[in-house]
Design a protein around this motif. Structure first.
Motif, PDB file in Angstrom:
ATOM      1  N   ASP A 196       0.980  -1.297 -23.280  1.00  0.00           N
ATOM      2  CA  ASP A 196       1.926  -2.096 -22.501  1.00  0.00           C
ATOM      3  C   ASP A 196       3.287  -2.103 -23.185  1.00  0.00           C
ATOM      4  O   ASP A 196       4.328  -1.912 -22.549  1.00  0.00           O
ATOM      5  CB  ASP A 196       1.382  -3.512 -22.328  1.00  0.00           C
ATOM      6  N   LEU A 197       3.287  -2.291 -24.496  1.00  0.00           N
ATOM      7  CA  LEU A 197       4.535  -2.271 -25.258  1.00  0.00           C
ATOM      8  C   LEU A 197       5.213  -0.902 -25.137  1.00  0.00           C
ATOM      9  O   LEU A 197       6.403  -0.814 -24.840  1.00  0.00           O
ATOM     10  CB  LEU A 197       4.275  -2.605 -26.724  1.00  0.00           C
ATOM     11  N   ALA A 198       4.455   0.169 -25.358  1.00  0.00           N
ATOM     12  CA  ALA A 198       5.024   1.521 -25.324  1.00  0.00           C
ATOM     13  C   ALA A 198       5.613   1.858 -23.962  1.00  0.00           C
ATOM     14  O   ALA A 198       6.648   2.522 -23.874  1.00  0.00           O
ATOM     15  CB  ALA A 198       3.964   2.540 -25.720  1.00  0.00           C
ATOM     16  N   ALA A 199       4.980   1.387 -22.915  1.00  0.00           N
ATOM     17  CA  ALA A 199       5.472   1.668 -21.562  1.00  0.00           C
ATOM     18  C   ALA A 199       6.785   0.951 -21.270  1.00  0.00           C
ATOM     19  O   ALA A 199       7.570   1.400 -20.439  1.00  0.00           O
ATOM     20  CB  ALA A 199       4.416   1.267 -20.535  1.00  0.00           C
ATOM     21  N   ARG A 200       7.040  -0.140 -21.965  1.00  0.00           N
ATOM     22  CA  ARG A 200       8.244  -0.938 -21.715  1.00  0.00           C
ATOM     23  C   ARG A 200       9.403  -0.620 -22.650  1.00  0.00           C
ATOM     24  O   ARG A 200      10.552  -0.938 -22.346  1.00  0.00           O
ATOM     25  CB  ARG A 200       7.900  -2.419 -21.843  1.00  0.00           C
ATOM     26  N   ALA A 201       9.116  -0.028 -23.800  1.00  0.00           N
ATOM     27  CA  ALA A 201      10.132   0.118 -24.849  1.00  0.00           C
ATOM     28  C   ALA A 201      10.844   1.459 -24.822  1.00  0.00           C
ATOM     29  O   ALA A 201      10.242   2.493 -24.563  1.00  0.00           O
ATOM     30  CB  ALA A 201       9.479  -0.090 -26.215  1.00  0.00           C
ATOM     31  N   ASP A 202      12.134   1.403 -25.141  1.00  0.00           N
ATOM     32  CA  ASP A 202      12.944   2.613 -25.309  1.00  0.00           C
ATOM     33  C   ASP A 202      12.953   3.044 -26.771  1.00  0.00           C
ATOM     34  O   ASP A 202      13.166   4.212 -27.082  1.00  0.00           O
ATOM     35  CB  ASP A 202      14.389   2.355 -24.864  1.00  0.00           C
ATOM     36  N   PHE A 203      12.738   2.085 -27.666  1.00  0.00           N
ATOM     37  CA  PHE A 203      12.744   2.326 -29.109  1.00  0.00           C
ATOM     38  C   PHE A 203      11.587   1.514 -29.684  1.00  0.00           C
ATOM     39  O   PHE A 203      11.596   0.288 -29.602  1.00  0.00           O
ATOM     40  CB  PHE A 203      14.072   1.865 -29.713  1.00  0.00           C
ATOM     41  N   ILE A 204      10.591   2.196 -30.215  1.00  0.00           N
ATOM     42  CA  ILE A 204       9.398   1.534 -30.743  1.00  0.00           C
ATOM     43  C   ILE A 204       9.454   1.566 -32.263  1.00  0.00           C
ATOM     44  O   ILE A 204       9.683   2.607 -32.863  1.00  0.00           O
ATOM     45  CB  ILE A 204       8.121   2.241 -30.255  1.00  0.00           C
ATOM     46  N   VAL A 205       9.235   0.410 -32.870  1.00  0.00           N
ATOM     47  CA  VAL A 205       9.159   0.301 -34.322  1.00  0.00           C
ATOM     48  C   VAL A 205       7.735  -0.095 -34.683  1.00  0.00           C
ATOM     49  O   VAL A 205       7.267  -1.166 -34.292  1.00  0.00           O
ATOM     50  CB  VAL A 205      10.138  -0.760 -34.877  1.00  0.00           C
ATOM     51  N   SER A 206       7.055   0.789 -35.404  1.00  0.00           N
ATOM     52  CA  SER A 206       5.717   0.485 -35.888  1.00  0.00           C
ATOM     53  C   SER A 206       5.863  -0.092 -37.286  1.00  0.00           C
ATOM     54  O   SER A 206       6.145   0.631 -38.238  1.00  0.00           O
ATOM     55  CB  SER A 206       4.856   1.751 -35.909  1.00  0.00           C
ATOM     56  N   ALA A 207       5.664  -1.404 -37.398  1.00  0.00           N
ATOM     57  CA  ALA A 207       5.809  -2.107 -38.676  1.00  0.00           C
ATOM     58  C   ALA A 207       4.451  -2.715 -39.035  1.00  0.00           C
ATOM     59  O   ALA A 207       4.272  -3.927 -39.048  1.00  0.00           O
ATOM     60  CB  ALA A 207       6.886  -3.176 -38.585  1.00  0.00           C
ATOM     61  N   VAL A 208       3.498  -1.835 -39.281  1.00  0.00           N
ATOM     62  CA  VAL A 208       2.132  -2.255 -39.576  1.00  0.00           C
ATOM     63  C   VAL A 208       1.738  -1.763 -40.961  1.00  0.00           C
ATOM     64  O   VAL A 208       2.489  -1.031 -41.611  1.00  0.00           O
ATOM     65  CB  VAL A 208       1.151  -1.713 -38.508  1.00  0.00           C
ATOM     66  N   THR A 209       0.562  -2.133 -41.407  1.00  0.00           N
ATOM     67  CA  THR A 209       0.091  -1.649 -42.703  1.00  0.00           C
ATOM     68  C   THR A 209      -0.146  -0.148 -42.637  1.00  0.00           C
ATOM     69  O   THR A 209      -0.390   0.411 -41.565  1.00  0.00           O
ATOM     70  CB  THR A 209      -1.198  -2.365 -43.119  1.00  0.00           C
ATOM     71  N   ALA A 210      -0.086   0.500 -43.789  1.00  0.00           N
ATOM     72  CA  ALA A 210      -0.225   1.950 -43.854  1.00  0.00           C
ATOM     73  C   ALA A 210      -1.523   2.430 -43.214  1.00  0.00           C
ATOM     74  O   ALA A 210      -1.545   3.461 -42.534  1.00  0.00           O
ATOM     75  CB  ALA A 210      -0.137   2.426 -45.301  1.00  0.00           C
ATOM     76  N   SER A 211      -2.594   1.691 -43.368  1.00  0.00           N
ATOM     77  CA  SER A 211      -3.882   2.109 -42.807  1.00  0.00           C
ATOM     78  C   SER A 211      -3.886   2.102 -41.288  1.00  0.00           C
ATOM     79  O   SER A 211      -4.732   2.733 -40.658  1.00  0.00           O
ATOM     80  CB  SER A 211      -5.011   1.219 -43.330  1.00  0.00           C
TER      81      SER A 211
END
Length: 130
Positions: free
Chosen positions: A68-83
């Protein structure tokens, strides 16, 4: 499919991971009147209330899933843990809009970054980057 606006101030920024880094980014982006959507797997857990409260207080729309997020975003920031770098890329990839940006904002290994790139970038973009 609508084109991504040429003015970055008109982009919808999607934050995958709404922990400390995601919330700081959201606050700064909202201060610039940018549209921000966010998703975090913890939204359904015991920390979900605090995340929802922060989002409400800062004008951030929460999404129901990575896709849902990816479908709405023009710029996606993945700020999650390395794993979680590759699993997040896998979850977002099917819904990433054409010409959208995907920024992997974590300390994953080079191999994990390459696997995530293969999932979120068109093949021609990967060959041009080499």
């Amino acid at each position: 499919m609508p084109a991504i606006p040429t003015n970055p101030k008109q982009w919808t920024v999607g934050l995958v991971g709404y922990g400390e880094v995601g919330r700081i980014l959201a606050e700064d982006l909202r201060k610039q009147d940018m549209t921000v959507v966010a998703y975090d797997i913890k939204l359904g857990g015991n920390k979900g209330g605090a995340l929802r409260e922060h989002a409400r207080d800062h004008g951030v729309a929460l999404t129901a899933s990575h896709a849902d997020l990816a479908a709405r975003a023009d710029f996606i920031v993945s700020a999650v843990t390395a794993s979680q770098a590759v699993p997040v890329a896998q979850a977002c990839a099917p819904a990433v809009k054409a010409n959208a940006f995907f920024l992997d904002f974590n300390s994953a290994s080079p191999g994990a970054k390459q696997r995530a790139a293969k999932l979120t970038l068109p093949a021609d973009a990967i060959s041009r980057a080499r």
